[in-house]
Design a protein around this motif. Structure first.
Motif, PDB file in Angstrom:
ATOM      1  N   LEU A 227       0.833  -1.201   0.000  1.00 45.87           N
ATOM      2  CA  LEU A 227       0.000   0.000   0.000  1.00 45.87           C
ATOM      3  C   LEU A 227       0.866   1.248   0.000  1.00 45.87           C
ATOM      4  O   LEU A 227       2.014   1.226   0.467  1.00 45.87           O
ATOM      5  CB  LEU A 227      -0.916   0.015   1.229  1.00 45.87           C
ATOM      6  CG  LEU A 227      -1.804  -1.218   1.461  1.00 45.87           C
ATOM      7  CD1 LEU A 227      -2.649  -1.017   2.712  1.00 45.87           C
ATOM      8  CD2 LEU A 227      -2.679  -1.504   0.244  1.00 45.87           C
ATOM      9  N   ASN A 228       0.309   2.348  -0.500  1.00 48.59           N
ATOM     10  CA  ASN A 228       1.005   3.626  -0.392  1.00 48.59           C
ATOM     11  C   ASN A 228       0.700   4.253   0.968  1.00 48.59           C
ATOM     12  O   ASN A 228      -0.110   3.714   1.741  1.00 48.59           O
ATOM     13  CB  ASN A 228       0.622   4.549  -1.561  1.00 48.59           C
ATOM     14  CG  ASN A 228      -0.848   4.961  -1.537  1.00 48.59           C
ATOM     15  OD1 ASN A 228      -1.535   4.875  -0.527  1.00 48.59           O
ATOM     16  ND2 ASN A 228      -1.346   5.415  -2.682  1.00 48.59           N
ATOM     17  N   PRO A 229       1.341   5.371   1.312  1.00 50.03           N
ATOM     18  CA  PRO A 229       1.122   5.944   2.649  1.00 50.03           C
ATOM     19  C   PRO A 229      -0.321   6.333   2.940  1.00 50.03           C
ATOM     20  O   PRO A 229      -0.717   6.448   4.111  1.00 50.03           O
ATOM     21  CB  PRO A 229       2.038   7.172   2.647  1.00 50.03           C
ATOM     22  CG  PRO A 229       3.131   6.822   1.693  1.00 50.03           C
ATOM     23  CD  PRO A 229       2.443   6.050   0.608  1.00 50.03           C
ATOM     24  N   ALA A 230      -1.128   6.519   1.890  1.00 50.53           N
ATOM     25  CA  ALA A 230      -2.539   6.846   2.096  1.00 50.53           C
ATOM     26  C   ALA A 230      -3.387   5.610   2.343  1.00 50.53           C
ATOM     27  O   ALA A 230      -4.596   5.708   2.551  1.00 50.53           O
ATOM     28  CB  ALA A 230      -3.082   7.607   0.885  1.00 50.53           C
ATOM     29  N   GLY A 231      -2.756   4.427   2.329  1.00 49.94           N
ATOM     30  CA  GLY A 231      -3.489   3.192   2.578  1.00 49.94           C
ATOM     31  C   GLY A 231      -4.150   2.611   1.358  1.00 49.94           C
ATOM     32  O   GLY A 231      -4.945   1.677   1.467  1.00 49.94           O
ATOM     33  N   ARG A 232      -3.812   3.132   0.186  1.00 53.58           N
ATOM     34  CA  ARG A 232      -4.372   2.598  -1.057  1.00 53.58           C
ATOM     35  C   ARG A 232      -3.351   1.686  -1.731  1.00 53.58           C
ATOM     36  O   ARG A 232      -2.148   1.840  -1.549  1.00 53.58           O
ATOM     37  CB  ARG A 232      -4.765   3.738  -2.003  1.00 53.58           C
ATOM     38  CG  ARG A 232      -5.938   4.574  -1.498  1.00 53.58           C
ATOM     39  CD  ARG A 232      -6.408   5.549  -2.574  1.00 53.58           C
ATOM     40  NE  ARG A 232      -5.405   6.563  -2.844  1.00 53.58           N
ATOM     41  CZ  ARG A 232      -5.320   7.727  -2.216  1.00 53.58           C
ATOM     42  NH1 ARG A 232      -6.181   8.030  -1.250  1.00 53.58           N
ATOM     43  NH2 ARG A 232      -4.377   8.599  -2.534  1.00 53.58           N
ATOM     44  N   ARG A 233      -3.847   0.797  -2.541  1.00 49.12           N
ATOM     45  CA  ARG A 233      -2.981  -0.150  -3.248  1.00 49.12           C
ATOM     46  C   ARG A 233      -1.933   0.601  -4.056  1.00 49.12           C
ATOM     47  O   ARG A 233      -2.247   1.552  -4.784  1.00 49.12           O
ATOM     48  CB  ARG A 233      -3.832  -1.029  -4.154  1.00 49.12           C
ATOM     49  CG  ARG A 233      -3.056  -2.066  -4.917  1.00 49.12           C
ATOM     50  CD  ARG A 233      -3.996  -2.949  -5.710  1.00 49.12           C
ATOM     51  NE  ARG A 233      -3.265  -3.932  -6.498  1.00 49.12           N
ATOM     52  CZ  ARG A 233      -3.826  -4.924  -7.157  1.00 49.12           C
ATOM     53  NH1 ARG A 233      -5.142  -5.062  -7.117  1.00 49.12           N
ATOM     54  NH2 ARG A 233      -3.105  -5.771  -7.846  1.00 49.12           N
ATOM     55  N   LEU A 234      -0.680   0.196  -3.935  1.00 50.11           N
ATOM     56  CA  LEU A 234       0.411   0.848  -4.638  1.00 50.11           C
ATOM     57  C   LEU A 234       0.178   0.793  -6.141  1.00 50.11           C
ATOM     58  O   LEU A 234      -0.258  -0.216  -6.691  1.00 50.11           O
ATOM     59  CB  LEU A 234       1.735   0.161  -4.295  1.00 50.11           C
ATOM     60  CG  LEU A 234       3.000   0.862  -4.787  1.00 50.11           C
ATOM     61  CD1 LEU A 234       3.271   2.108  -3.948  1.00 50.11           C
ATOM     62  CD2 LEU A 234       4.200  -0.086  -4.732  1.00 50.11           C
ATOM     63  N   ALA A 235       0.476   1.908  -6.818  1.00 49.26           N
ATOM     64  CA  ALA A 235       0.326   1.992  -8.264  1.00 49.26           C
ATOM     65  C   ALA A 235       1.485   2.804  -8.834  1.00 49.26           C
ATOM     66  O   ALA A 235       2.185   3.512  -8.103  1.00 49.26           O
ATOM     67  CB  ALA A 235      -1.008   2.650  -8.620  1.00 49.26           C
ATOM     68  N   LYS A 236       1.656   2.713 -10.148  1.00 54.69           N
ATOM     69  CA  LYS A 236       2.781   3.398 -10.775  1.00 54.69           C
ATOM     70  C   LYS A 236       2.665   4.915 -10.650  1.00 54.69           C
ATOM     71  O   LYS A 236       3.676   5.619 -10.686  1.00 54.69           O
ATOM     72  CB  LYS A 236       2.884   2.971 -12.237  1.00 54.69           C
ATOM     73  CG  LYS A 236       3.553   1.602 -12.383  1.00 54.69           C
ATOM     74  CD  LYS A 236       3.549   1.086 -13.797  1.00 54.69           C
ATOM     75  CE  LYS A 236       2.266   0.375 -14.116  1.00 54.69           C
ATOM     76  NZ  LYS A 236       2.308  -0.400 -15.359  1.00 54.69           N
ATOM     77  N   ARG A 237       1.466   5.424 -10.457  1.00 54.62           N
ATOM     78  CA  ARG A 237       1.320   6.868 -10.263  1.00 54.62           C
ATOM     79  C   ARG A 237       1.894   7.341  -8.930  1.00 54.62           C
ATOM     80  O   ARG A 237       2.029   8.555  -8.711  1.00 54.62           O
ATOM     81  CB  ARG A 237      -0.157   7.253 -10.357  1.00 54.62           C
ATOM     82  CG  ARG A 237      -1.043   6.633  -9.288  1.00 54.62           C
ATOM     83  CD  ARG A 237      -2.493   7.107  -9.391  1.00 54.62           C
ATOM     84  NE  ARG A 237      -3.350   6.397  -8.453  1.00 54.62           N
ATOM     85  CZ  ARG A 237      -3.971   5.252  -8.707  1.00 54.62           C
ATOM     86  NH1 ARG A 237      -3.819   4.689  -9.890  1.00 54.62           N
ATOM     87  NH2 ARG A 237      -4.738   4.672  -7.806  1.00 54.62           N
ATOM     88  N   ASP A 238       2.223   6.412  -8.041  1.00 53.97           N
ATOM     89  CA  ASP A 238       2.761   6.805  -6.739  1.00 53.97           C
ATOM     90  C   ASP A 238       4.226   7.219  -6.795  1.00 53.97           C
ATOM     91  O   ASP A 238       4.769   7.706  -5.804  1.00 53.97           O
ATOM     92  CB  ASP A 238       2.601   5.647  -5.735  1.00 53.97           C
ATOM     93  CG  ASP A 238       1.154   5.416  -5.349  1.00 53.97           C
ATOM     94  OD1 ASP A 238       0.460   6.409  -5.083  1.00 53.97           O
ATOM     95  OD2 ASP A 238       0.716   4.249  -5.329  1.00 53.97           O
TER      96      ASP A 238
END
Length: 313
Positions: A227-238
């Motif tokens: 997950l990214n720091p916002a708790g959403r699934r990691l994506a290439k936009r991160d």
């Protein structure tokens, strides 16, 4: 046929570190149990030119090897069609003419689980079907005999989930994922499925369908996502989360491999991780990753161990 595990990416672009982490875990599960490890490209829906080659290169770059040739789902159309014919011959399919909007607006059947297909087309007469065929092509749905099914997962234990009259073939003639993945796993001898835990809710449908087709239900292990720091699934936009982007920032594939393995509390090379691998010791929480931490400075082993202890927010 010798038993196998597998990694089955969609060729929609480069893999990111979340995909690569799941691939490493699937490889470790398979190799630690003496199984073959297969790569299958699931290209029914999305295929970007050159993506398959990039994905295979990235898997090899982090130390993953596989057995035999890479298989593509689109090359297996006759196997999928044969399974669909078998289900139809057993009276287990029916035509569905519903649009998404009609499904959303239809009242649910009494006592049906939330989100279940309401059965609008299940009992149409032949005259009604003829009339609807003139309006739009039909999808093919499973005529399910249950509303719920349970599976046993290595990491999650017993999990019971929805089984409704799900789509087996879309109205454009393309086989649906739930049918294709069940057929492909069975025909390839895949008896161990390791994948992200976002796919756990669809697993009861697949296990139920496997039983209807006379296939052995695989052993399942649904691993936590990144997950990214916002708790959403990691994506290439991160940010810089693909091997190519990380290499441009000075972080090579060996360091990325160390990071991925440290996140599941394993030593930093595939061979060392394999020797130490124990499913019971894997973390059960998502790994929260700030991509900026990957590129702010070259990571050292102590830092990698610390990142491996991150938990969900």
């Amino acid at each position: 046929m010798t038993s196998a595990g597998r990694f089955a990416p969609s060729p929609s672009g480069e893999l990111h570190v979340g995909n690569l982490r799941t691939a490493l875990l699937a490889w470790l599960f398979a190799r630690s149990t003496g199984r073959r490890f297969l790569v299958r490209v699931e290209d029914l829906d999305r295929a970007r030119a050159g993506a398959e080659e990039l994905q295979l290169r990235d898997l090899a770059s982090i130390g993953i090897d596989w057995d035999g040739d890479v298989v593509r789902q689109t090359e297996r159309a006759e196997l999928h069609a044969s399974a669909l014919r078998r289900l139809a011959a057993d009276g287990l399919t029916y035509e569905c003419f519903c649009t998404r909007r009609e499904i959303q607006e239809a009242p649910s059947a009494p006592h049906a689980p939330q989100g279940a297909y309401p059965g609008t087309c299940r009992d149409l007469t032949e005259a009604q079907r003829e009339r609807r065929r003139a309006e739009r092509p039909a999808a093919i749905r499973l005529r399910a005999g249950v509303s719920e099914w349970a599976v046993t997962d290595v990491l999650h234990g017993r999990y019971a989930g929805l089984v409704d009259d799900f789509v087996l073939q879309r109205n454009d003639g393309v086989v649906a994922y739930n049918l294709a993945v069940v057929v492909d796993d069975a025909e390839q001898g895949v008896d161990q499925v390791v994948r992200g835990d976002d796919l756990l809710p669809s697993t009861p449908r697949q296990a139920y369908l496997a039983g209807l087709l006379g296939y052995r239900v695989p052993e399942y292990a649904h691993v936590p996502l990144v997950l990214n720091p916002a708790g959403r699934r990691l994506a290439k936009r991160d940010g810089a989360v693909t091997l190519a982007a990380l290499a441009s920032a000075g972080v090579g594939p060996e360091r990325v491999t160390e990071l991925l393995l440290a996140s599941v509390r394993l030593p930093g090379s595939p061979s060392a991780a394999l020797a130490a691998f124990a499913p019971a010791a894997l973390p059960r929480e998502p790994w929260v990753l700030d991509p900026a931490e990957l590129t702010s400075r070259p990571p050292h082993r102590a830092e990698l161990s610390g990142l491996g202890g991150s938990t969900a927010v």
